[in-house]
Scaffold this motif. Structure first.
Motif, PDB file in Angstrom:
ATOM      1  N   ARG A   1    -101.713 -57.951 -93.975  1.00  0.00           N
ATOM      2  CA  ARG A   1    -101.147 -56.579 -93.796  1.00  0.00           C
ATOM      3  C   ARG A   1    -101.769 -56.173 -92.454  1.00  0.00           C
ATOM      4  NH1 ARG A   1    -101.190 -52.402 -98.208  1.00  0.00           N
ATOM      5  NH2 ARG A   1     -99.832 -53.753 -98.754  1.00  0.00           N
ATOM      6  N   PHE A   2    -100.968 -55.994 -91.435  1.00  0.00           N
ATOM      7  CA  PHE A   2    -101.089 -55.582 -90.077  1.00  0.00           C
ATOM      8  C   PHE A   2    -100.800 -53.874 -89.992  1.00  0.00           C
ATOM      9  CE2 PHE A   2    -100.206 -60.012 -89.121  1.00  0.00           C
ATOM     10  CZ  PHE A   2    -101.014 -60.009 -88.410  1.00  0.00           C
ATOM     11  N   ALA A   3    -101.938 -53.210 -89.306  1.00  0.00           N
ATOM     12  CA  ALA A   3    -101.656 -51.715 -89.489  1.00  0.00           C
ATOM     13  C   ALA A   3    -100.906 -51.428 -88.081  1.00  0.00           C
ATOM     14  CB  ALA A   3    -102.899 -51.070 -88.977  1.00  0.00           C
ATOM     15  N   LEU A   4    -100.431 -50.344 -87.733  1.00  0.00           N
ATOM     16  CA  LEU A   4     -99.480 -50.078 -86.869  1.00  0.00           C
ATOM     17  C   LEU A   4     -99.974 -50.365 -85.433  1.00  0.00           C
ATOM     18  CD1 LEU A   4     -96.855 -48.465 -86.413  1.00  0.00           C
ATOM     19  CD2 LEU A   4     -98.219 -46.477 -85.767  1.00  0.00           C
ATOM     20  N   HIS A   5    -101.278 -50.559 -85.092  1.00  0.00           N
ATOM     21  CA  HIS A   5    -101.871 -51.120 -83.779  1.00  0.00           C
ATOM     22  C   HIS A   5    -101.713 -52.467 -83.591  1.00  0.00           C
ATOM     23  CE1 HIS A   5    -105.328 -51.721 -86.583  1.00  0.00           C
ATOM     24  NE2 HIS A   5    -105.573 -52.762 -85.711  1.00  0.00           N
ATOM     25  N   GLY A   6    -101.301 -53.399 -84.648  1.00  0.00           N
ATOM     26  CA  GLY A   6    -101.098 -54.618 -84.549  1.00  0.00           C
ATOM     27  C   GLY A   6    -102.179 -55.526 -84.858  1.00  0.00           C
ATOM     28  N   GLY A   7    -101.993 -56.770 -84.217  1.00  0.00           N
ATOM     29  CA  GLY A   7    -103.057 -57.874 -84.580  1.00  0.00           C
ATOM     30  C   GLY A   7    -102.621 -59.215 -83.746  1.00  0.00           C
TER      31      GLY A   7
ATOM     32  N   ILE B   1    -102.430 -63.833 -84.843  1.00  0.00           N
ATOM     33  CA  ILE B   1    -102.229 -64.625 -86.009  1.00  0.00           C
ATOM     34  C   ILE B   1    -102.377 -66.091 -85.160  1.00  0.00           C
ATOM     35  CG2 ILE B   1    -100.559 -66.127 -87.305  1.00  0.00           C
ATOM     36  CD1 ILE B   1     -98.937 -63.461 -87.370  1.00  0.00           C
ATOM     37  N   GLY B   2    -103.599 -67.076 -85.685  1.00  0.00           N
ATOM     38  CA  GLY B   2    -103.863 -68.160 -85.278  1.00  0.00           C
ATOM     39  C   GLY B   2    -104.641 -68.975 -86.149  1.00  0.00           C
ATOM     40  N   SER B   3    -105.275 -70.089 -85.602  1.00  0.00           N
ATOM     41  CA  SER B   3    -106.271 -70.712 -86.124  1.00  0.00           C
ATOM     42  C   SER B   3    -107.600 -70.596 -85.980  1.00  0.00           C
ATOM     43  CB  SER B   3    -105.966 -72.207 -86.198  1.00  0.00           C
ATOM     44  OG  SER B   3    -105.957 -72.844 -84.752  1.00  0.00           O
ATOM     45  N   ALA B   4    -107.903 -69.575 -84.765  1.00  0.00           N
ATOM     46  CA  ALA B   4    -109.168 -69.396 -84.190  1.00  0.00           C
ATOM     47  C   ALA B   4    -109.334 -67.992 -83.545  1.00  0.00           C
ATOM     48  CB  ALA B   4    -109.537 -70.380 -83.114  1.00  0.00           C
ATOM     49  N   ASP B   5    -110.418 -67.256 -83.968  1.00  0.00           N
ATOM     50  CA  ASP B   5    -110.577 -65.912 -83.298  1.00  0.00           C
ATOM     51  C   ASP B   5    -109.312 -64.723 -83.362  1.00  0.00           C
ATOM     52  OD1 ASP B   5    -113.074 -65.674 -82.726  1.00  0.00           O
ATOM     53  OD2 ASP B   5    -112.922 -66.726 -80.788  1.00  0.00           O
ATOM     54  N   CYS B   6    -108.500 -64.907 -84.497  1.00  0.00           N
ATOM     55  CA  CYS B   6    -107.503 -63.972 -84.753  1.00  0.00           C
ATOM     56  C   CYS B   6    -107.824 -63.239 -86.131  1.00  0.00           C
ATOM     57  CB  CYS B   6    -106.332 -64.799 -84.891  1.00  0.00           C
ATOM     58  SG  CYS B   6    -105.727 -65.556 -83.320  1.00  0.00           S
ATOM     59  N   ASP B   7    -107.079 -62.135 -86.007  1.00  0.00           N
ATOM     60  CA  ASP B   7    -107.183 -61.066 -87.029  1.00  0.00           C
ATOM     61  C   ASP B   7    -106.818 -61.884 -88.635  1.00  0.00           C
ATOM     62  OD1 ASP B   7    -107.864 -58.723 -85.812  1.00  0.00           O
ATOM     63  OD2 ASP B   7    -105.822 -58.907 -84.694  1.00  0.00           O
ATOM     64  N   TRP B   8    -105.523 -62.631 -88.584  1.00  0.00           N
ATOM     65  CA  TRP B   8    -105.168 -63.474 -89.558  1.00  0.00           C
ATOM     66  C   TRP B   8    -105.444 -64.838 -89.200  1.00  0.00           C
ATOM     67  CZ3 TRP B   8     -99.426 -63.794 -91.471  1.00  0.00           C
ATOM     68  CH2 TRP B   8     -99.415 -64.504 -93.034  1.00  0.00           C
TER      69      TRP B   8
ATOM     70  N   SER C   1     -99.276 -59.284 -82.101  1.00  0.00           N
ATOM     71  CA  SER C   1     -98.393 -58.085 -82.075  1.00  0.00           C
ATOM     72  C   SER C   1     -98.922 -56.984 -81.643  1.00  0.00           C
ATOM     73  CB  SER C   1     -98.090 -57.857 -83.770  1.00  0.00           C
ATOM     74  OG  SER C   1     -99.128 -57.451 -84.394  1.00  0.00           O
ATOM     75  N   THR C   2     -98.285 -56.010 -80.991  1.00  0.00           N
ATOM     76  CA  THR C   2     -98.772 -54.858 -80.101  1.00  0.00           C
ATOM     77  C   THR C   2     -97.675 -53.802 -80.492  1.00  0.00           C
ATOM     78  OG1 THR C   2     -97.608 -55.789 -78.141  1.00  0.00           O
ATOM     79  CG2 THR C   2    -100.053 -56.036 -78.547  1.00  0.00           C
ATOM     80  N   GLY C   3     -97.911 -53.008 -81.419  1.00  0.00           N
ATOM     81  CA  GLY C   3     -96.898 -51.923 -81.635  1.00  0.00           C
ATOM     82  C   GLY C   3     -95.666 -52.320 -82.277  1.00  0.00           C
ATOM     83  N   TRP C   4     -95.865 -53.335 -83.325  1.00  0.00           N
ATOM     84  CA  TRP C   4     -94.824 -53.868 -84.153  1.00  0.00           C
ATOM     85  C   TRP C   4     -94.013 -54.837 -83.373  1.00  0.00           C
ATOM     86  CZ3 TRP C   4     -95.682 -53.432 -89.001  1.00  0.00           C
ATOM     87  CH2 TRP C   4     -96.282 -52.231 -89.451  1.00  0.00           C
ATOM     88  N   ALA C   5     -94.161 -55.136 -81.872  1.00  0.00           N
ATOM     89  CA  ALA C   5     -93.345 -56.102 -81.318  1.00  0.00           C
ATOM     90  C   ALA C   5     -94.202 -57.437 -81.387  1.00  0.00           C
ATOM     91  CB  ALA C   5     -92.993 -55.778 -79.973  1.00  0.00           C
ATOM     92  N   ILE C   6     -93.825 -58.518 -82.077  1.00  0.00           N
ATOM     93  CA  ILE C   6     -94.614 -59.850 -82.146  1.00  0.00           C
ATOM     94  C   ILE C   6     -94.299 -60.715 -80.927  1.00  0.00           C
ATOM     95  CG2 ILE C   6     -95.122 -61.784 -83.481  1.00  0.00           C
ATOM     96  CD1 ILE C   6     -94.636 -60.017 -86.060  1.00  0.00           C
ATOM     97  N   ALA C   7     -95.127 -60.844 -80.206  1.00  0.00           N
ATOM     98  CA  ALA C   7     -95.037 -61.873 -79.054  1.00  0.00           C
ATOM     99  C   ALA C   7     -95.368 -63.215 -79.234  1.00  0.00           C
ATOM    100  CB  ALA C   7     -95.775 -61.160 -77.754  1.00  0.00           C
TER     101      ALA C   7
END
Length: 85
Positions: free
Chosen positions: A22-28, A30-37, A53-59
């Motif tokens: 679960r990502f909050a509004l500030h984002g986070g 994703i990956g296999s090293a040093d990531c939130d998920w 993700s930054t402000g709900w736009a996933i890059a």
């Protein structure tokens, strides 16, 4: 408000990896090293940074060219994500 993402094939994840996040509004990130998920699969095919993700736009972590069509439903333009820090 939160955004929850779910892995559709959780049996492929290594022990200890969570199939949902679960990502909050500030984002986070994703990956296999040093990531939130943190995600690691049996074949070790998850890159260190998949997306941020930054402000709900996933890059996406890979570069986007001028020829790449922009998604019309996204509220923010796509951008190349910096590595997880």
């Amino acid at each position: 408000m939160n955004l929850t993402l779910v892995i559709s094939n959780p049996a492929q994840l290594l022990h200890g990896c969570q199939p949902t996040h679960r990502f909050a509004l500030h984002g986070g990130s994703i990956g296999s090293a040093d990531c939130d998920w943190l995600l690691n699969d049996r074949s070790h095919s998850v890159r260190p940074t998949i997306a941020r993700s930054t402000g709900w736009a996933i890059a996406p972590a890979s570069p986007i060219t001028a020829a790449t069509p922009m998604p019309t439903a996204m509220p923010c333009p796509w951008a190349v994500a910096p590595p997880c820090s």
